[in-house]
Design a protein around this motif. Structure first.
Motif: not given
Length: 238
Positions: A149-151, A155-161, A171-175, A218-227
């Motif tokens: 996270d630049n802000v 460091y964070k881990i993202v898991r999607m199924c 996951l925020d690995i600091e907390t 940082h926003e934990e949001s998706y900001h683009g899907v590019h075809h």
């Protein structure tokens, strides 16, 4: 009684030469050699030796070699590392079912039931559960990401199924705390490799079409899907 013959095969090594030899040894060997004699222990525990070895380690390049391991063994650094010239190679167990991920010199690897974040330069390994509760669906169905996270600098881990169940978490690995994510705008193939650039994680999917999914850490949001146009990528693109 016959006098004992002097051992003519013994070799005396001056302390300065011994110290130079010890400086090139891995830590495991140094710990063993402390028990050989008082002289060796005195050299290895001296302030000068500790300082010289510390300065040498700062400038020595290390190579981390990861390989697949038994699922029932937790990842761990091998008892001893190997030296190739001035380079030290450290071997690490990992699970090949999911690609390892790197960011700023940190390495994130998975094993059944755990995420592992390794700092090779500091020799630190931290382990985290794969979700806030019992995780549904086999591990090979996960889409993973790891980045900074630049802000906040965290460091964070993202898991999607997307298969068998729909679970999305970060996951925020600091907390060590998991948070839920909303569903991404497009289903992605599991196991796709990711990269973190300027605080966002990007996944490239190559199937019938070519898609890049991006998420701001940082926003934990998706900001683009590019075809992407088919002429830009091939099955070998990464």
């Amino acid at each position: 009684m016959e006098e004992k013959r002097e051992n003519t095969n013994s070799i005396y090594i001056v302390p300065e030469l011994l110290e130079d030899i010890f400086l090139r040894l891995p830590l495991k060997s140094i710990l063993k050699f402390k028990t050989v004699s008082r002289q060796w222990r005195s050299i290895l525990e001296s302030k000068l030796f500790v300082e010289r070895r510390g300065n040498l380690q700062k400038h020595r390049r290390k190579i981390l070699a990861a390989y697949n391991c038994n699922y029932f063994m937790r990842p761990s650094i091998f008892p001893e590392s190997r030296f190739e010239g001035d380079e030290e190679i450290v071997y690490l167990h990992c699970d090949a079912a999911q690609p390892s991920m790197t960011c700023d010199g940190l390495l994130c690897i998975t094993e059944p039931g755990w995420f592992n974040v390794l700092n090779p330069s500091a020799g630190q390994l931290r382990r985290f559960p794969p979700g806030p509760g019992p995780v549904k669906g086999p591990q090979e169905n996960w889409l993973l990401g790891f980045g900074r996270d630049n802000v906040t600098g965290r460091y964070k881990i993202v898991r999607m199924c997307f298969h068998d169940c729909y679970e999305f978490g970060i996951l925020d690995i600091e907390t060590g705390v998991w948070s839920k994510l909303r569903s991404p705008p497009h289903n992605m193939l599991p196991g796709s490799k990711s990269v973190c650039v300027n605080g966002s994680i990007y996944w490239l999917q190559i199937s019938a079409g070519y898609i890049i999914l991006a998420m701001d850490l940082h926003e934990e949001s998706y900001h683009g899907v590019h075809h992407l146009p088919a002429t830009w990528v091939t099955q070998e693109t990464s």
